[in-house]
Scaffold this motif. Structure first.
Motif, short mmCIF file in Angstrom:
data_model
loop_
_atom_site.label_atom_id
_atom_site.label_comp_id
_atom_site.label_asym_id
_atom_site.label_seq_id
_atom_site.Cartn_x
_atom_site.Cartn_y
_atom_site.Cartn_z
N UNK A 1 0.82 -1.22 0.00
CA UNK A 1 0.00 0.00 0.00
C UNK A 1 0.86 1.27 0.00
N UNK A 2 2.15 1.10 -0.19
CA UNK A 2 3.06 2.25 -0.17
C UNK A 2 2.69 3.28 -1.24
N UNK A 3 2.45 2.81 -2.45
CA UNK A 3 2.17 3.75 -3.54
C UNK A 3 0.84 4.48 -3.35
N UNK A 4 -0.08 3.89 -2.62
CA UNK A 4 -1.37 4.54 -2.36
C UNK A 4 -1.28 5.58 -1.25
N UNK A 5 -0.16 5.60 -0.55
CA UNK A 5 0.00 6.52 0.59
C UNK A 5 1.21 7.43 0.35
N UNK A 6 2.39 6.96 0.62
CA UNK A 6 3.60 7.75 0.42
C UNK A 6 3.79 8.09 -1.05
N UNK A 7 3.41 7.19 -1.91
CA UNK A 7 3.60 7.40 -3.34
C UNK A 7 2.93 8.66 -3.87
N UNK B 1 4.89 11.87 -4.75
CA UNK B 1 5.66 11.98 -5.99
C UNK B 1 4.81 12.42 -7.18
N UNK B 2 3.50 12.39 -7.02
CA UNK B 2 2.62 12.69 -8.15
C UNK B 2 1.59 13.78 -7.85
N UNK B 3 1.64 14.34 -6.64
CA UNK B 3 0.69 15.39 -6.27
C UNK B 3 1.36 16.35 -5.30
N UNK B 4 0.57 17.23 -4.71
CA UNK B 4 1.12 18.20 -3.77
C UNK B 4 1.26 17.66 -2.36
N UNK B 5 0.99 16.38 -2.17
CA UNK B 5 1.12 15.76 -0.85
C UNK B 5 2.57 15.82 -0.38
N UNK C 1 0.62 6.35 5.43
CA UNK C 1 1.11 4.95 5.43
C UNK C 1 0.99 4.37 6.83
N UNK C 2 1.36 5.17 7.81
CA UNK C 2 1.24 4.76 9.20
C UNK C 2 -0.21 4.44 9.56
#
Length: 445
Positions: free
Chosen positions: A406-412, A415-419, A428-429
């Motif tokens: 689930x890394x890409x759905x959270x931390x990821x 890399x692709x938005x303003x998060x 992720x936590x």
């Protein structure tokens, strides 16, 4: 078995790639569990002979198995090597759950050992004498396979980290090789300014790389005591990492290319990706995957968070284990010890494996090996020094496979938005806490 743990196992079994199955507890019925196995018991088994089924994708084991059979002609090693990654764990977990077709020996990566151990899927090797082998291995790998007095596998290899850099590119733009992460950010800016097509590295978000970076920075996000788990990505080490890496993301200084893709290999080959921070197993992949850049690349120590520090981290690596429901325990252990502690180690090193054993890492023969790909550099000296400076108090979650998925759905999203990266780690936590609680863990955050 306590009801709580049974619920935990049933929950994990719902995911095919994680399914250990409630019946994994059948391993506690193993006749050899807890009983001391003497050297004479093992020798008697070798003399009698039998078949040992080994599930492993590690290519050097083919030669090790052949050598073992020559030494012990009554033993047949049935090496099953067609699976790796999730397919390997799915097959292993399904076999354990069905209590059918479980191999006698299974390769298990360090991040997954605790998951199988918690569910009684692996035999404790201490009764075979494995607990006496601790001093033979570097701290990171040994810590990953042991817990208290129990030993759930013997380290097969290791991945102490180093920074690989394209010397040709650095020389062209007169960039000094960074020794700290602050210098790394400065180098990233200088390279990209000199040529907008050149990036210091690629990073599209990777769970293994992120946890390794946190490890080196002194962050310890996971604390595990049986089914009691603490998950916290807000410590000082995590802040070091997010503060620095956020600059690279915000300023678009890292290429958004995913690793292990055709574009990634192309970038490593044409100089548009100038560094790669990875495990010491990487040189063989350079030689086979980026042959056109032979001579351009070199290895250097992983940049430090504070100048002068030598802390490193592991990235990758695996062990050989004895599944609890496997058979021929004495023969299986004899093979594992031969492969990972005995004569098999040298065989594997000569074929390109990176050892987890201190004797090989410290040997002059190993350290003086010249890497033609790296312009004749004696890179093993850097890797061995890295291995010696890996902190041994890192822990993975007993459901790390799920967390990584689930890394890409959270931390990821950073890399692709303003998060923000720190917010991604918090997500992720939270998602990992939620999952852990649903599976029956007691989770502190």
């Amino acid at each position: 078995m306590r009801r709580k743990t049974s619920r935990l196992l049933r929950g994990i079994a719902l995911l095919s790639t994680l399914a250990l199955g409630a019946t994994a507890c059948g391993g506690s019925d193993d006749d050899s569990a807890g009983k001391a196995v003497s050297a004479s018991d093992i020798q008697a088994a070798l003399k009698k002979g039998g078949t040992v089924t080994v599930w492993s994708w590690e290519p050097t084991l083919k030669t090790v198995a052949a050598d073992f059979q020559k030494k012990y002609p009554k033993v047949k090693i049935n090496l099953v090597s067609e699976r790796s990654g999730d397919k390997h764990y799915t097959a292993l977990s399904n076999a354990i759950s069905a209590e059918k077709g479980v191999p006698d020996v299974a390769q298990v990566e360090y991040f997954a050992v605790s998951q199988y151990a918690l569910t009684k899927g692996l035999s404790d090797l201490a009764p075979f004498g494995a607990d006496k082998l601790a001093s033979k291995y570097t701290p990171g790998p040994w810590n990953a396979v042991s817990e208290d007095k129990a030993v759930y596998g013997l380290p097969m290899d290791s991945g102490p980290m180093a920074m690989f850099y394209n010397k040709k590119v650095f020389d062209k733009y007169k960039i000094a090789v960074p020794t700290t992460w602050d210098e790394y950010v400065d180098a990233a800016r200088a390279l990209h300014k000199a040529d907008p097509k050149v990036y210091i590295a690629n990073d599209a978000g990777d769970a293994g790389f992120t946890t390794s970076m946190l490890w080196q920075a002194g962050s310890r996000p996971y604390q595990v005591d049986g089914t009691n788990v603490k998950i916290d990505f807000a410590d000082a080490g995590a802040k070091k990492y997010t503060d620095t890496w956020q600059k690279l993301i915000d300023e678009k200084l890292v290429s958004p290319i995913n690793g292990w893709t055709d574009d990634w290999y192309k970038g490593l080959g044409d100089g548009t990706i100038a560094t790669l921070t990875s495990g010491a197993w990487m040189p063989a992949n350079f030689a086979t995957g980026v042959p056109n850049a032979a001579g351009d690349w070199r290895a250097a120590p992983m940049p430090a968070w504070t100048k002068g520090e030598k802390a490193s981290a592991e990235n990758g690596g695996s062990s050989l284990t004895l599944p609890s429901l496997g058979k021929n325990k004495e023969l299986a252990y004899a093979f594992v010890e031969y492969a990972n502690s005995g004569d098999g180690v040298q065989t594997r090193v000569k074929q390109g494996a990176f050892p987890a054993t201190t004797a090989e890492l410290q040997s002059s023969e190993f350290q003086s090996t010249k890497f033609e790909y790296f312009g004749g550099q004696e890179a093993n000296k850097i890797f061995a020094d890295s291995a010696a400076n890996v902190a041994d108090d890192w822990s993975y979650l007993p459901f790390q496979q799920y967390a990584n998925s689930i890394f890409n759905d959270t931390v990821g999203k950073a890399y692709v938005s303003g998060t923000k990266l720190s917010d991604g780690l918090k997500s992720w936590q939270d998602a990992s806490v939620k999952y852990g609680e649903e599976q029956g863990f007691t989770v502190e955050k």
